[in-house]
Scaffold this motif. Sequence first.
Motif, PDB file in Angstrom:
ATOM      1  N   GLN A  16       0.917  -1.095   0.137  1.00 51.66           N
ATOM      2  CA  GLN A  16      -0.090  -0.115   0.001  1.00 51.66           C
ATOM      3  C   GLN A  16       0.804   1.341   0.053  1.00 51.66           C
ATOM      4  N   ALA A  17       2.008   1.145   0.521  1.00 50.96           N
ATOM      5  CA  ALA A  17       2.913   2.373   0.546  1.00 50.96           C
ATOM      6  C   ALA A  17       3.405   2.555  -0.906  1.00 50.96           C
ATOM      7  N   VAL A  18       3.888   1.358  -1.420  1.00 52.63           N
ATOM      8  CA  VAL A  18       4.160   1.934  -2.916  1.00 52.63           C
ATOM      9  C   VAL A  18       3.023   2.277  -3.834  1.00 52.63           C
ATOM     10  N   ILE A  19       1.746   1.770  -3.459  1.00 55.00           N
ATOM     11  CA  ILE A  19       0.541   2.163  -4.315  1.00 55.00           C
ATOM     12  C   ILE A  19       0.381   3.812  -3.987  1.00 55.00           C
ATOM     13  N   GLY A  20       0.732   4.048  -2.821  1.00 57.72           N
ATOM     14  CA  GLY A  20       0.559   5.658  -2.483  1.00 57.72           C
ATOM     15  C   GLY A  20       1.372   6.367  -3.333  1.00 57.72           C
ATOM     16  N   LEU A  21       2.811   5.851  -3.489  1.00 56.11           N
ATOM     17  CA  LEU A  21       3.638   6.588  -4.348  1.00 56.11           C
ATOM     18  C   LEU A  21       3.213   6.662  -5.864  1.00 56.11           C
ATOM     19  N   GLU A  22       2.582   5.513  -6.207  1.00 57.70           N
ATOM     20  CA  GLU A  22       1.900   5.447  -7.616  1.00 57.70           C
ATOM     21  C   GLU A  22       0.714   6.314  -7.971  1.00 57.70           C
ATOM     22  N   LYS A  23       0.116   6.730  -6.865  1.00 59.54           N
ATOM     23  CA  LYS A  23      -0.959   7.378  -6.931  1.00 59.54           C
ATOM     24  C   LYS A  23      -0.623   8.997  -7.090  1.00 59.54           C
ATOM     25  N   TYR A  24       0.394   9.137  -6.390  1.00 59.76           N
ATOM     26  CA  TYR A  24       1.206  10.479  -6.119  1.00 59.76           C
ATOM     27  C   TYR A  24       1.740  10.724  -7.753  1.00 59.76           C
ATOM     28  N   VAL A  25       2.535   9.996  -8.149  1.00 63.75           N
ATOM     29  CA  VAL A  25       3.166  10.352  -9.582  1.00 63.75           C
ATOM     30  C   VAL A  25       2.146  10.443 -10.748  1.00 63.75           C
ATOM     31  N   ARG A  26       0.880   9.453 -10.494  1.00 64.76           N
ATOM     32  CA  ARG A  26      -0.151   9.738 -11.401  1.00 64.76           C
ATOM     33  C   ARG A  26      -0.686  11.153 -11.283  1.00 64.76           C
ATOM     34  N   ALA A  27      -1.010  11.620 -10.345  1.00 66.46           N
ATOM     35  CA  ALA A  27      -1.481  12.910 -10.243  1.00 66.46           C
ATOM     36  C   ALA A  27      -0.717  14.002 -10.519  1.00 66.46           C
ATOM     37  N   ASN A  28       0.767  13.770 -10.450  1.00 62.79           N
ATOM     38  CA  ASN A  28       1.631  14.870 -10.692  1.00 62.79           C
ATOM     39  C   ASN A  28       2.648  15.071 -11.802  1.00 62.79           C
ATOM     40  N   VAL A  29       2.450  13.828 -12.514  1.00 59.87           N
ATOM     41  CA  VAL A  29       3.413  13.826 -13.903  1.00 59.87           C
ATOM     42  C   VAL A  29       2.700  13.659 -15.121  1.00 59.87           C
ATOM     43  N   ASP A  30       2.683  14.359 -16.254  1.00 64.55           N
ATOM     44  CA  ASP A  30       1.967  14.514 -17.221  1.00 64.55           C
ATOM     45  C   ASP A  30       1.750  12.959 -17.764  1.00 64.55           C
ATOM     46  N   PRO A  31       0.612  12.374 -18.034  1.00 67.90           N
ATOM     47  CA  PRO A  31       0.212  11.159 -18.380  1.00 67.90           C
ATOM     48  C   PRO A  31       1.200  10.591 -19.580  1.00 67.90           C
ATOM     49  N   THR A  32       1.441  11.371 -20.600  1.00 70.12           N
ATOM     50  CA  THR A  32       2.004  11.152 -21.786  1.00 70.12           C
ATOM     51  C   THR A  32       3.452  10.548 -21.401  1.00 70.12           C
ATOM     52  N   LEU A  33       4.017  11.544 -20.683  1.00 71.95           N
ATOM     53  CA  LEU A  33       5.426  11.141 -20.341  1.00 71.95           C
ATOM     54  C   LEU A  33       5.593  10.249 -19.073  1.00 71.95           C
ATOM     55  N   SER A 115      10.794  22.295 -14.647  1.00 72.12           N
ATOM     56  CA  SER A 115      10.886  22.897 -13.198  1.00 72.12           C
ATOM     57  C   SER A 115      11.543  21.994 -12.183  1.00 72.12           C
ATOM     58  N   ASP A 116      11.936  22.620 -11.087  1.00 71.87           N
ATOM     59  CA  ASP A 116      12.414  21.724  -9.859  1.00 71.87           C
ATOM     60  C   ASP A 116      11.185  20.817  -9.406  1.00 71.87           C
ATOM     61  N   LYS A 117      10.022  21.500  -9.374  1.00 71.88           N
ATOM     62  CA  LYS A 117       8.973  20.489  -9.090  1.00 71.88           C
ATOM     63  C   LYS A 117       8.626  19.194 -10.178  1.00 71.88           C
ATOM     64  N   GLU A 118       8.619  19.648 -11.210  1.00 70.37           N
ATOM     65  CA  GLU A 118       8.644  18.799 -12.173  1.00 70.37           C
ATOM     66  C   GLU A 118       9.682  17.623 -12.306  1.00 70.37           C
ATOM     67  N   LEU A 119      10.874  17.983 -12.094  1.00 68.18           N
ATOM     68  CA  LEU A 119      11.968  17.048 -12.074  1.00 68.18           C
ATOM     69  C   LEU A 119      11.963  16.243 -10.730  1.00 68.18           C
ATOM     70  N   ALA A 120      11.572  16.903  -9.781  1.00 67.09           N
ATOM     71  CA  ALA A 120      11.227  16.003  -8.397  1.00 67.09           C
ATOM     72  C   ALA A 120      10.373  14.806  -8.715  1.00 67.09           C
ATOM     73  N   ASP A 121       9.189  15.213  -9.365  1.00 65.03           N
ATOM     74  CA  ASP A 121       8.091  14.224  -9.622  1.00 65.03           C
ATOM     75  C   ASP A 121       8.487  13.179 -10.377  1.00 65.03           C
ATOM     76  N   ILE A 122       9.345  13.626 -11.493  1.00 61.89           N
ATOM     77  CA  ILE A 122       9.907  12.656 -12.634  1.00 61.89           C
ATOM     78  C   ILE A 122      10.726  11.671 -11.771  1.00 61.89           C
ATOM     79  N   ILE A 123      11.631  12.217 -10.948  1.00 62.89           N
ATOM     80  CA  ILE A 123      12.441  11.228 -10.211  1.00 62.89           C
ATOM     81  C   ILE A 123      11.715  10.553  -9.310  1.00 62.89           C
ATOM     82  N   LEU A 124      10.446  10.784  -8.734  1.00 64.38           N
ATOM     83  CA  LEU A 124       9.736   9.702  -7.924  1.00 64.38           C
ATOM     84  C   LEU A 124       9.089   8.874  -8.703  1.00 64.38           C
ATOM     85  N   ALA A 125       8.613   9.247 -10.063  1.00 68.05           N
ATOM     86  CA  ALA A 125       7.987   8.297 -10.975  1.00 68.05           C
ATOM     87  C   ALA A 125       9.146   7.293 -11.269  1.00 68.05           C
ATOM     88  N   ILE A 126      10.289   7.863 -11.671  1.00 65.20           N
ATOM     89  CA  ILE A 126      11.225   6.502 -12.231  1.00 65.20           C
ATOM     90  C   ILE A 126      11.465   5.799 -11.142  1.00 65.20           C
TER      91      ILE A 126
END
Length: 146
Positions: A16-33, A115-126
Amino acid sequence: MQQRMDISQAAPQGYQAVIGLEKYVRANVDPTLLHLIKLRASVVNGCAFCVDMHSTEALKDGEQGRRLFAVSAWRESPFFSEVERAALELTDEVTALGEHGVTDQVWAAAQDAFSDKELADIILAISTINVWNRVAVSTHLQPPAL
C-alpha cells in the motif's frame, strides 16, 4: 515460469505504501510522459509484466504504437521531443545507477527541460516504476495470457 509470491498479500502495508507513491506520480506527472518513463524503465529492467501493462495502458490512453515500439531504441528514433528525450535519458541513468549514477550532462538537460517540482516528480516516477519492476521480476509476476 510460476509466480513465486503475491507481495500484496505477504506485505500488504508495504504494498500500500508503494500504491501511495503510484497515486502521487499519476496525479503529478504528465500522463504521456509517465507512460514513456514506465515503459522505458520496464524495458531496461527486463520486466515483461510491466512492459505489457504499460504499453497496453498507453495504447488505451491514445499513445501511438510506433512511439511505444521506439522506446526501446529512443536515442535513434525521431518520434520524441527534447523534453521526452530528457526524461528518457534520466530514466535510463536513474534505473542503472550502479553503472555511473546520473551524469552532470543528463542532470543539466533535465533541469533545462523541467521545473524543480517537475524534475522531483519525474525522479519519484522513475523510482516508483523501478520498485514495481523489482517486485514483478523477483516474484516472476507474469502478464495475462493472450
